[in-house]
Enzyme design. Sequence first.
Site, PDB file in Angstrom:
ATOM      1  N   ASP A 117       0.860  -1.185   0.000  1.00 35.46           N
ATOM      2  CA  ASP A 117       0.000   0.000   0.000  1.00 35.46           C
ATOM      3  C   ASP A 117       0.898   1.236   0.000  1.00 35.46           C
ATOM      4  O   ASP A 117       1.493   1.582   1.031  1.00 35.46           O
ATOM      5  CB  ASP A 117      -0.911   0.021   1.232  1.00 35.46           C
ATOM      6  CG  ASP A 117      -2.063  -0.980   1.138  1.00 35.46           C
ATOM      7  OD1 ASP A 117      -1.971  -1.924   0.332  1.00 35.46           O
ATOM      8  OD2 ASP A 117      -3.040  -0.815   1.899  1.00 35.46           O
ATOM      9  N   LYS A 166      -6.730   3.454  -3.296  1.00 34.41           N
ATOM     10  CA  LYS A 166      -7.131   3.398  -1.890  1.00 34.41           C
ATOM     11  C   LYS A 166      -7.405   4.804  -1.389  1.00 34.41           C
ATOM     12  O   LYS A 166      -6.666   5.738  -1.690  1.00 34.41           O
ATOM     13  CB  LYS A 166      -6.020   2.724  -1.070  1.00 34.41           C
ATOM     14  CG  LYS A 166      -6.275   2.661   0.442  1.00 34.41           C
ATOM     15  CD  LYS A 166      -5.114   1.965   1.137  1.00 34.41           C
ATOM     16  CE  LYS A 166      -5.207   2.080   2.654  1.00 34.41           C
ATOM     17  NZ  LYS A 166      -4.048   1.458   3.340  1.00 34.41           N
ATOM     18  N   LYS A 203     -10.032   0.260  -2.532  1.00 36.68           N
ATOM     19  CA  LYS A 203      -9.948  -0.044  -1.104  1.00 36.68           C
ATOM     20  C   LYS A 203     -10.377   1.178  -0.310  1.00 36.68           C
ATOM     21  O   LYS A 203      -9.862   2.281  -0.526  1.00 36.68           O
ATOM     22  CB  LYS A 203      -8.525  -0.450  -0.704  1.00 36.68           C
ATOM     23  CG  LYS A 203      -8.362  -0.691   0.810  1.00 36.68           C
ATOM     24  CD  LYS A 203      -6.957  -1.173   1.156  1.00 36.68           C
ATOM     25  CE  LYS A 203      -6.743  -1.270   2.661  1.00 36.68           C
ATOM     26  NZ  LYS A 203      -5.388  -1.755   3.020  1.00 36.68           N
TER      27      LYS A 203
END
Length: 218
Positions: free
Chosen positions: A89, A151, A179
């Site tokens: 991430d 995300k 996400k």
Amino acid sequence: MKINKLIDHTYLKAFGTKKEIDSLLAEAKEYDFKSVCVNPTHVKYCTEALKDTDVLVCTVIGFPLGANTVETKVFETLNAVSNGADEIDMVMNIGKFLEGDYDYIEDEINQVAKAAMDKVVKVIVEICYLTDEQIKKVSEIVAKTNATFIKTSTGFGTSGATKEAVKIMKDNVGDKEVKAAGGVRNLEDLNNMVNNGATRIGTSGGVKLMKGQEGSGY
């Protein structure tokens, strides 16, 4: 999909010790979450602890500000993968995006994705600093890259995921996934995110979500 396999069970606090990580790991095993998301220093330990499970190890790169150089993010990624990370991430360079240097953003994402060696890469864009139009634009940029997900948030900004932002992302990120992280505190929040296109949820409150209780959100 079962709720547990939507959840990246997260512990990213600066003061985390082995005690907190062991608790996270035990919970991840008990509830069979999709992954644990931890700071890079814990990746090797978590990889070993989870080797006989199907719980993945996710870590963060350029976290939480995104202002590291591309070269630093690439090194962090290579190091994380060598220590066993399954998913990456990364925080994009938010300042460069706000300057309009979109080529820089696309390049840094692709360089991290290359360093990740076919592992899942999620691009954190920190929506609390972006307008709806900017969320649309950054989604379009991520759509052109080799990343896997876009995300919403680090959980360290001024606010976290919203269902409205998730919808904008889903509508503009092409074949990438979304996400939602930060602020997902209960099942209503989770359902709102999923119904608007999220396929992964980042939260430190995974256990409470599984029990249908109010959680901490990230």
